[in-house]
Scaffold this motif. Structure first.
Motif, PDB file in Angstrom:
ATOM      1  N   GLU A  83       0.883  -1.159   0.000  1.00  0.00           N
ATOM      2  CA  GLU A  83       0.000   0.000   0.000  1.00  0.00           C
ATOM      3  C   GLU A  83       0.921   1.209   0.000  1.00  0.00           C
ATOM      4  OE1 GLU A  83      -3.723   1.869   2.460  1.00  0.00           O
ATOM      5  OE2 GLU A  83      -2.167   0.838   3.556  1.00  0.00           O
ATOM      6  N   VAL A  84       0.716   2.141  -0.865  1.00  0.00           N
ATOM      7  CA  VAL A  84       1.553   3.299  -1.140  1.00  0.00           C
ATOM      8  C   VAL A  84       2.971   3.192  -0.552  1.00  0.00           C
ATOM      9  CG1 VAL A  84       1.687   5.807  -1.078  1.00  0.00           C
ATOM     10  CG2 VAL A  84      -0.539   4.697  -1.257  1.00  0.00           C
ATOM     11  N   THR A  85       3.128   3.323   0.756  1.00  0.00           N
ATOM     12  CA  THR A  85       4.476   3.304   1.349  1.00  0.00           C
ATOM     13  C   THR A  85       4.757   2.062   2.184  1.00  0.00           C
ATOM     14  OG1 THR A  85       3.707   4.532   3.283  1.00  0.00           O
ATOM     15  CG2 THR A  85       4.575   5.817   1.443  1.00  0.00           C
ATOM     16  N   ASP A  86       3.756   1.256   2.461  1.00  0.00           N
ATOM     17  CA  ASP A  86       3.932   0.091   3.332  1.00  0.00           C
ATOM     18  C   ASP A  86       4.116  -1.188   2.528  1.00  0.00           C
ATOM     19  OD1 ASP A  86       3.595   1.650   5.612  1.00  0.00           O
ATOM     20  OD2 ASP A  86       1.417   1.378   5.591  1.00  0.00           O
ATOM     21  N   LEU A  87       4.927  -2.089   3.081  1.00  0.00           N
ATOM     22  CA  LEU A  87       5.133  -3.409   2.493  1.00  0.00           C
ATOM     23  C   LEU A  87       5.055  -4.435   3.621  1.00  0.00           C
ATOM     24  CD1 LEU A  87       6.025  -5.345   0.183  1.00  0.00           C
ATOM     25  CD2 LEU A  87       8.374  -4.885   0.898  1.00  0.00           C
TER      26      LEU A  87
END
Length: 109
Positions: A83-87
């Motif tokens: 999600e956009v900046t999260d992994l």
């Protein structure tokens, strides 16, 4: 009729435990508890369909898949959710997917 998938969530389990306790103490009837669960099914399905706008991408290796009674079930290994900046990485994920469209049930339900 709404899908009953979300009864096995933390919220759904808590609701069922509370209803069971109310039935045991004879504060409500089993029929009323069933009506509450049916209303929960409708409300959670509607809320998720209309209010959730987040998108998550995922990638993994398909282990198994099945299509039965209009329900897809996928089991994936070594999955990455983005999600956009999260992994987030997980070893194994089971995804159950149902048709989100209204399948002929009346609006009065």
């Amino acid at each position: 009729m709404a899908y009953q998938l979300y009864r096995n969530t933390t919220l759904g389990n808590s609701l069922q435990e509370s209803l069971d306790e109310l039935i045991q103490t004879q504060q409500i009837t089993p029929q009323l508890a069933l009506q509450v669960l049916l209303q929960f099914d409708k409300a959670i399905n509607t809320a998720l369909a209309n209010r959730v706008r987040n998108r998550v991408n995922f990638r993994g290796s398909l282990n198994t898949y099945r299509f039965c009674d209009n329900v897809w079930t996928f089991v994936l290994n070594d999955v990455e959710f983005r999600e956009v900046t999260d992994l987030v990485k997980v070893d194994k994920v089971k995804i159950v997917a149902c048709d989100g469209k209204n399948t002929g049930s009346s609006a009065a339900e």
